[in-house]
Write an enzyme that holds these catalytic residues in place. Structure first.
Site, PDB file in Angstrom:
ATOM      1  N   ARG A  66      36.445  59.335  54.616  1.00  0.00           N
ATOM      2  CA  ARG A  66      35.395  59.029  53.725  1.00  0.00           C
ATOM      3  C   ARG A  66      35.108  59.913  52.755  1.00  0.00           C
ATOM      4  O   ARG A  66      35.185  59.447  51.533  1.00  0.00           O
ATOM      5  CB  ARG A  66      33.846  58.353  54.708  1.00  0.00           C
ATOM      6  CG  ARG A  66      32.853  58.046  53.759  1.00  0.00           C
ATOM      7  CD  ARG A  66      31.508  57.746  54.514  1.00  0.00           C
ATOM      8  NE  ARG A  66      31.991  56.763  55.419  1.00  0.00           N
ATOM      9  CZ  ARG A  66      31.757  55.402  55.221  1.00  0.00           C
ATOM     10  NH1 ARG A  66      31.792  55.095  54.091  1.00  0.00           N
ATOM     11  NH2 ARG A  66      32.282  54.611  56.177  1.00  0.00           N
ATOM     12  N   HIS A 110      20.382  44.919  46.570  1.00  0.00           N
ATOM     13  CA  HIS A 110      20.373  44.611  47.790  1.00  0.00           C
ATOM     14  C   HIS A 110      19.923  43.133  48.076  1.00  0.00           C
ATOM     15  O   HIS A 110      18.714  42.902  47.674  1.00  0.00           O
ATOM     16  CB  HIS A 110      19.794  45.482  48.826  1.00  0.00           C
ATOM     17  CG  HIS A 110      20.009  45.134  50.229  1.00  0.00           C
ATOM     18  ND1 HIS A 110      20.956  45.270  51.005  1.00  0.00           N
ATOM     19  CD2 HIS A 110      18.870  44.879  51.169  1.00  0.00           C
ATOM     20  CE1 HIS A 110      20.851  44.898  52.107  1.00  0.00           C
ATOM     21  NE2 HIS A 110      19.547  44.726  52.257  1.00  0.00           N
ATOM     22  N   ASP A 146      20.772  51.733  52.184  1.00  0.00           N
ATOM     23  CA  ASP A 146      19.720  51.319  51.528  1.00  0.00           C
ATOM     24  C   ASP A 146      18.336  51.900  51.612  1.00  0.00           C
ATOM     25  O   ASP A 146      17.316  50.978  51.888  1.00  0.00           O
ATOM     26  CB  ASP A 146      19.573  49.829  52.153  1.00  0.00           C
ATOM     27  CG  ASP A 146      21.089  48.904  51.813  1.00  0.00           C
ATOM     28  OD1 ASP A 146      21.785  49.342  50.744  1.00  0.00           O
ATOM     29  OD2 ASP A 146      21.624  48.297  52.765  1.00  0.00           O
TER      30      ASP A 146
END
Ligand code: GAR
Length: 205
Positions: A66, A110, A146
């Site tokens: 990542r 979202h 989020d």
């Protein structure tokens, strides 16, 4: 004009709506798309952007660590000098290596209230729980999943939506409108941020 880098991993309907808004809609005279980037070289959205003459770039994330991938993606994007990094179905959790160079300038959409549902499959969640409504959320991205400050939310009425496809159809119509509107307000400097505690403060320019 604000320089937008749009990031996607799939279909690209939000990207197309934003691109259209920069050409003939609320983002005309306010913003231009300087690159559409994907971590999936075969994402349909990338091909749609290229067909429309948009600069595109891809860097496969599969099999990569990542942090290393994010550092390389950030370096690639910086060559386009974006003012705002606009996530549009970019299905990755971002590490500090990506967030730091663009801190406070990354937005996400979202398909739920981020205080109620985080992560993937938000329309399935609303559908399976028979929710009478859901809330599309545009928010700034921080290092959580989020969790960033909310810029705008709009309620979608789901009453009578008896298939997942209908839930998505209603939701996406709101997404496509809300993302462009929110970006326009942000660029014009009219945007306030709702913190999770509910108080509003102006986005630093
Ligand atoms: C959109 O519904 C977007 O809100 C969602 O993915 C879809 C992408 O569609 N994003 C997330 O779930 C992020 N957690 P698109 O490729 O057609 O814009």
């Amino acid at each position: 004009k604000a320089r937008l880098a749009i990031l996607l991993s799939g279909r690209g309907s939000n990207m197309l709506a934003l691109l259209e808004a920069t050409k003939t809609g609320v983002l005309k005279d306010l913003a231009e798309v300087v690159v559409v980037f994907s971590n999936k070289p075969d994402a349909p959205g990338l091909a749609f952007a290229a067909e429309r003459g948009c600069p595109v770039a891809a860097l496969p994330s599969q099999g990569r660590k990542r942090e290393a991938f994010d550092a390389e993606a950030a370096a690639l994007l910086q060559r386009y000098q974006p003012d705002l990094v606009v996530l549009a179905g970019y299905m990755r959790i971002l590490s500090p290596a990506f967030i730091q160079p663009f801190a406070g300038r990354i937005l996400n959409i979202h398909p739920a209230d981020t205080q109620q549902h985080q992560g993937l499959h938000a329309y399935e969640w609303a559908f399976e729980n028979h929710l009478p409504e859901t809330k599309i959320t545009v928010h700034l991205v921080d290092e959580g999943l989020d969790t960033g400050p909310i810029l705008a939310q709009q309620t979608v009425d789901l009453r009578g939506a008896d298939t997942l496809e209908e839930v998505e159809r209603r939701g996406l119509a709101v997404e496509h409108y809300l993302y462009a509107e929110t970006l326009a307000e942000l660029i014009k400097g009219n945007q306030t941020v709702m913190s999770s505690a509910g108080e509003a403060s102006r986005v630093p320019k």
